[in-house]
Design a protein around this motif. Structure first.
Motif: not given
Length: 846
Positions: A172, A175, A178, A423, A779-780, A783
């Motif tokens: 968490n 992410l 990033q 985010d 990244y997404i 993660s």
């Protein structure tokens, strides 16, 4: 905008590239065009996750266990073409591919449904004093062992849950970090795109400007047509001309040497004739004087008689051996040679050399007008290229693209705060989920701590301390929150698992091995009327074989956009500017070069007649045998020095006196004659020997030699007058190909530069890598997958933790009643129910 940029590059390519196919390609001098100016792109489209990368690899391995099947290209193609489901086998294939996710999701759904239900039933059961709800504990002999085992198992389960929640929290936070750092990467991509746009005009200008390098080299060769073309013609003709002139010059030297040799013969013969006469007279006088001395009465003595007789008998040796008086003279030959030398043949040959060496100047003078026309053609080529490139809408296209790029960048910059805000909400929600697990863990760890520290094995269940009882209550609180939160956690895990896992398997992995591009390149996939979608978009011609995979790979290798997009299919480049037309014009003008070398006279008729006069000078009629016969003889019949030494030695054999002294005087006189007369005669004979042998060599086949020289000169002259045109045409063609070769080098360099360096499309590949490989996958997706992996593991281990916590709490909580132990002799085995004997908990009976 992209199509406009492609049009710009194609127009420029049309102004520079042509296809010249010369018949002959000599290796021209290599031209140095330098390096096309190119700036370095900042974006490194590669993400190194750091230590958390180990978790990413573990998750990838787990996903491979769940879904080991290969990428379903056929199913994706049918889905894109809206043909999925036309056959019954499509659903079976889809289910087979997704079976791992389906089973896992079904288990998660079962967890979501059953765990709250089980928790509700468990709660109701305990309210009815069942399922461990009764505050009574049966005493057993292995109670301590069970308590220790339950505590250990709960602690291990709690540790595993802790590791899982730490993984989820790390994913968490990773992410979020990033996302916050993505702005720098996005800005780097936009910066590279701007460099890509701004650097292209400078590269185009550089390619155009390097035509001057070609032109300057061609003009340099044209200005040096004498040393280049003239020297080549001279070199080819010189293979026959120079040996002929060298032979004539050698013959001229032979004439001079012949004159010198004849003069030496004439002088030497005269010297020898006079010297031998004088030597003969002197030797005769010596013999007379020696005879008189030997007639002395002293020679009659017994001791001297034999010696005197020996000397008397050797007097006949004192005489000349060679007779030069009968040798024929060479005055007539010398006179003829002197007549020949009245004409300086060497000077005539040198004039031939000078005339032949003026070939480069003749070439320069006779090609001046043609070279001027060629220079005008070269200047016109450069002017046309410059004029044409100025007519291209470079600035307009670049300005439009720059505006579009600036607007896109501004939009992204404006959207970033929104992304960061959402985010943050996502981060907060995931943090709350982690805190749910942490709360459960806090109760479990506090329960273990208080229960373990406060437990007194000597205390009965009804008399347990407050700390131990609190530990048991913490454990039951953890069980309660586990039932409350676990199904919520599993809902999040199931949703993120299905989404993130499929993104990883259907997008990230196929993108990495380029299988995704192969699917996109399927004919008629994205447009049922187009075989190749990309070429249909760019060129309106879907039959051109232009694939996403090839474009991406070429841009990944930083090739030029002209090569990557196959822009040669958009326009016929020869329609804009065909340099071959100009090079052909240059070639035709060079081929029309006419060089006349008939003015070159290697050797005129006077020189040739002079050679013939030398051949008829009569030196071959000299009686060389008579000369060599006399030359090979010694001057005297006996070596005078040896005779004098012998005479002196025999005088020493005589008694001391006047006879001995007289003989020694004669010996000294003989030595003096040798030194003063014989030695000069020997030197004159050596000179005569050298000269006669030289004349003999020269006269050997003199007429043939002279005719050969004249024939060689005539042949060379004929080559210059009649056949030089062939040599000139051949060398002119080579010279023309050298000039044209410079343009071909320029064209090939332009082709290679456009293909590999101009508008290198690495930023385009970087944008794709940044969007898919880095943002979406690294990244997404990584993660998210790591988050559900950690959170899911924690949720699953809540089940054994619940069981062990319920079991263990019974050993920590204070009971209302307990079993009583009596002696075995009472017949009740030592355990009795409290309510049978009326023994109550003193705490609750007060």
């Amino acid at each position: 905008m992209a199509a406009e940029l492609c049009l710009l590059l194609l127009l420029f390519c049309g102004s520079t590239i042509s296809e010249v196919q010369p018949i002959y390609k000599p290796p021209p001098g290599t031209l140095d065009f330098g390096f096309v100016p190119a700036k370095t792109y900042d974006t490194g489209a590669y993400h190194e996750p750091g230590p958390i990368g180990i978790l990413f690899k573990i998750v990838h391995a787990f996903l491979y266990l769940v879904q080991p099947n290969s990428f379903p290209q056929d199913l994706i193609r049918k889905l894109a073409q809206q043909k999925f489901g036309n056959t019954q086998g499509d659903y079976q294939k889809a289910i087979y591919y997704e079976i791992g996710f389906i089973v896992s999701a079904a288990l998660g759904l079962l967890f979501i449904l059953l765990l709250p239900l089980v928790g509700l039933c468990f709660c109701m059961c305990r309210c009815c004093d069942n399922c461990g709800g009764e505050m009574h504990q049966r005493q057993k002999k292995n109670a301590d062992c069970q308590r220790s085992c339950f505590a250990t198992f709960l602690f291990v389960a709690s540790l595993i849950i802790s590791v899982g929640v730490l993984c989820a929290y790390a994913a968490n936070q990773h992410l979020t970090n990033q996302v916050r750092g993505a702005k720098k990467l996005v800005n780097s991509n936009f910066k590279d795109l701007k460099i890509f746009l701004n650097d292209t005009p400078a590269q185009i200008d550089y390619l155009v400007s390097q035509y001057n390098t070609t032109k300057d080299k061609a003009l340099s060769d044209l200005n040096n047509v004498g040393p280049l073309l003239g020297s080549r013609v001279q070199e080819q003709l010189g293979k026959e001309v120079r040996p002929a002139l060298d032979a004539a010059l050698t013959m001229a030297g032979a004439i001079r040497e012949t004159k010198e040799a004849l003069e030496n013969v004439s002088v030497s013969v005269e010297v020898l004739q006079e010297g031998t006469e004088r030597l003969h007279a002197n030797l005769s006088d010596v013999k007379v004087h020696l005879s008189n001395t030997l007639n002395d009465s002293a020679c009659s003595a017994a001791q001297a008689a034999s010696t005197c007789n020996i000397i008397r008998n050797s007097l006949n040796q004192l005489n000349i051996n060679a007779n030069f008086s009968g040798l024929p003279g060479v005055s007539s030959q010398l006179a003829k040679v002197n007549d020949v030398l009245k004409i300086d043949l060497s000077s005539l040959v040198q004039k031939g050399y000078a005339a032949f060496n003026d070939t480069p100047d003749l070439v320069v003078n006779q090609t001046r007008n043609i070279l001027s026309d060629i220079k005008n053609v070269l200047e016109s080529i450069g002017s046309n290229i410059t004029t044409f490139t100025k007519t291209l809408p470079v600035q307009k296209i670049l300005a439009d693209l720059t505006i579009y790029l600036t607007q896109s960048e501004a939009y992204v910059q404006d959207y970033f705060p929104v992304v960061e805000q959402y985010d943050f909400y996502r981060w907060l929600g995931c943090l709350i989920l982690c805190c749910m697990v942490v709360l459960i863990l806090v109760f479990y760890y506090l329960g273990l701590l208080c229960g373990t520290c406060g437990y007194d094995k000597h205390a009965s269940p009804t008399t347990r301390g407050c700390i131990s009882n609190t530990g048991g209550n913490f454990l039951m609180a953890g069980v309660g929150f586990s039932f409350l939160f676990s199904w919520v956690l599993m809902i999040v895990v199931a949703l993120t698992f299905v989404t993130g896992g499929n993104v990883e398997k259907l997008v990230c992995e196929p993108f990495e091995d380029k299988t995704l591009f192969k699917v996109l390149d399927t004919p008629y996939l994205l447009n049922q009327h187009w075989k190749n979608y990309l070429s249909g978009i760019l060129f309106k011609n879907p039959n051109i074989n232009l694939t996403f995979e090839k474009v991406y790979s070429d841009c990944k290798e930083n090739k030029g956009i002209y090569t990557s997009l196959h822009l040669e299919h958009l326009f016929n480049i020869n329609e804009f500017l065909n340099i071959s037309m100009y090079t052909e014009d240059v070639a035709l003008k060079i081929e029309h070069i006419q060089i006349n070398l008939s003015k070159i006279i290697l050797l005129d008729e006077i020189g040739k007649e002079n050679l013939l006069n030398f051949s008829s000078s009569g030196i071959e009629g000299i009686n060389f045998a008579a000369y060599l016969t006399e030359i090979n003889k010694s001057v005297t019949k006996v070596d005078l020095l040896s005779f004098a030494n012998d005479l002196e030695a025999r005088a020493d054999q005589l008694p001391k006196g006047a006879l001995e002294n007289a003989l020694k005087g004669h010996a000294n006189n003989i030595r003096m004659i040798h030194n003063q007369q014989v030695v000069p005669l020997e030197q004159a004979m050596s000179t005569l020997n050298q000269s006669i042998r030289l004349l003999k060599r020269t006269s050997s086949e003199l007429m043939v030699k002279v005719k050969n020289v004249i024939s060689a000169v005539n042949a060379a002259q004929l080559l210059i007058n009649n056949n030089a045109s062939q040599v000139i045409v051949q060398e002119t063609k080579k010279y023309m190909d050298t000039i044209v070769g410079y343009f071909e080098q320029y064209i090939e360099w332009v082709k290679e530069s456009i293909a590999m360096e101009v508008a290198a499309c690495k930023p385009i590949a970087n944008v794709i890598d940044t969007a898919v490989d880095i943002f979406l996958c690294s990244y997404i997706t990584d993660s998210v997958n790591t988050f559900w992996f950690g959170l899911g593991g924690s949720s699953i281990f809540l089940i054994p933790a619940i069981i062990f916590a319920v079991k263990l709490s019974k050993y920590y909580r204070r009971m209302d009643t307990e079993d009583v132990y009596d002696d075995t002799e009472n017949g009740n085995n030592g355990y009795h129910k409290e309510h049978l004997y009326g023994i109550h908990n003193p705490v609750f009976t007060r």
